[in-house]
Motif scaffolding. Sequence first.
Motif, PDB file in Angstrom:
ATOM      1  N   HIS A 137       0.842  -1.205   0.000  1.00 52.51           N
ATOM      2  CA  HIS A 137       0.000   0.000   0.000  1.00 52.51           C
ATOM      3  C   HIS A 137       0.874   1.250   0.000  1.00 52.51           C
ATOM      4  O   HIS A 137       0.621   2.194  -0.762  1.00 52.51           O
ATOM      5  N   ALA A 138       1.912   1.269   0.840  1.00 57.25           N
ATOM      6  CA  ALA A 138       2.782   2.436   0.929  1.00 57.25           C
ATOM      7  C   ALA A 138       3.521   2.690  -0.379  1.00 57.25           C
ATOM      8  O   ALA A 138       3.780   3.841  -0.753  1.00 57.25           O
ATOM      9  N   ALA A 139       3.859   1.605  -1.079  1.00 57.05           N
ATOM     10  CA  ALA A 139       4.603   1.723  -2.334  1.00 57.05           C
ATOM     11  C   ALA A 139       3.691   1.921  -3.542  1.00 57.05           C
ATOM     12  O   ALA A 139       4.181   2.083  -4.661  1.00 57.05           O
ATOM     13  N   GLY A 140       2.375   1.880  -3.332  1.00 60.69           N
ATOM     14  CA  GLY A 140       1.444   2.049  -4.445  1.00 60.69           C
ATOM     15  C   GLY A 140       1.351   0.838  -5.349  1.00 60.69           C
ATOM     16  O   GLY A 140       0.906   0.961  -6.495  1.00 60.69           O
ATOM     17  N   ARG A 141       1.730  -0.340  -4.853  1.00 61.36           N
ATOM     18  CA  ARG A 141       1.665  -1.558  -5.665  1.00 61.36           C
ATOM     19  C   ARG A 141       0.275  -2.177  -5.492  1.00 61.36           C
ATOM     20  O   ARG A 141       0.067  -3.072  -4.679  1.00 61.36           O
ATOM     21  N   ARG A 142      -0.660  -1.672  -6.266  1.00 62.41           N
ATOM     22  CA  ARG A 142      -2.060  -2.029  -6.083  1.00 62.41           C
ATOM     23  C   ARG A 142      -2.336  -3.501  -6.359  1.00 62.41           C
ATOM     24  O   ARG A 142      -3.090  -4.154  -5.624  1.00 62.41           O
ATOM     25  N   THR A 143      -1.733  -4.040  -7.406  1.00 63.13           N
ATOM     26  CA  THR A 143      -1.970  -5.449  -7.737  1.00 63.13           C
ATOM     27  C   THR A 143      -1.431  -6.356  -6.647  1.00 63.13           C
ATOM     28  O   THR A 143      -2.093  -7.311  -6.241  1.00 63.13           O
ATOM     29  N   ASP A 144      -0.226  -6.060  -6.146  1.00 61.29           N
ATOM     30  CA  ASP A 144       0.337  -6.847  -5.042  1.00 61.29           C
ATOM     31  C   ASP A 144      -0.546  -6.742  -3.806  1.00 61.29           C
ATOM     32  O   ASP A 144      -0.778  -7.729  -3.102  1.00 61.29           O
ATOM     33  N   TYR A 145      -1.028  -5.526  -3.543  1.00 57.71           N
ATOM     34  CA  TYR A 145      -1.898  -5.306  -2.388  1.00 57.71           C
ATOM     35  C   TYR A 145      -3.140  -6.186  -2.490  1.00 57.71           C
ATOM     36  O   TYR A 145      -3.546  -6.826  -1.509  1.00 57.71           O
TER      37      TYR A 145
END
Length: 249
Positions: A137-145
């Motif tokens: 979430h902090a890194a903006g990795r939406r798919t991983d999230y």
Amino acid sequence: MVHFPILVTSVTQTLSPTTRLRTLGMSAGIAARLRTMIEEGELPPGARIDERAFCEAFDVSKTPLREALKVLVSEGLVLHRQYIGYRVAPLDLEELRATFETLHGLEALAGELAARRLGDAAMAKLERRHQAMIDAHAAGRRTDYFRINQEIHQLIIDGAANPVLAGVYATLMSKVHRARGAANADTLRWQESHEEHEEIMAALREPGRPHLAQVLRRHSENTATEVLAVVARSLAEAGARDAGLKQSA
């Protein structure tokens, strides 16, 4: 993303056996990637597929891309209609609504059972996956999230230690997975989901976990509200596009 119609045709019949095998191997990988994009909301329901853009993104020619799209058509993830071309298949709003109503109860039941049965090793794994989700979430990795989010829910279901519940849950989740991905692509819901997962972890850490079932049900209901709204908007937009294309045809 700019969307254009795609014409999918069988173009590998005249290729040599070696070239055809190589093309089919590439198309399998492309199909897998497109399937993930559809299921996780990167390609939302009703979206047109831009053939040229995907050829450039995957660094391939049209042949393996078209073969991949034929696979997705056979799976029901991509549809073709006259005057419209190929696009991501829409979702059934009423079926989703009924499925979510059932899932709310399953989430609550899982919370009641997991409150008593989820052990220390499973809790430690939940803590690790929750931290990984925070990092995504902090890194903006939406798919991983989104993937880790699903893993956390599955760990709670596993912690309930009820195979019948797990089987029914898996069947229903397969029906809403693509719709959940579309909703998680919404920035506001992404933040809300993140905050609700903090509440879930707090309930898991609480002695006796008396509020876990309630928190899980509320999270499921909030997710359903957003998912159904996103799907309703996409269906309305797709209907408007279809009407416009038919008028201009």
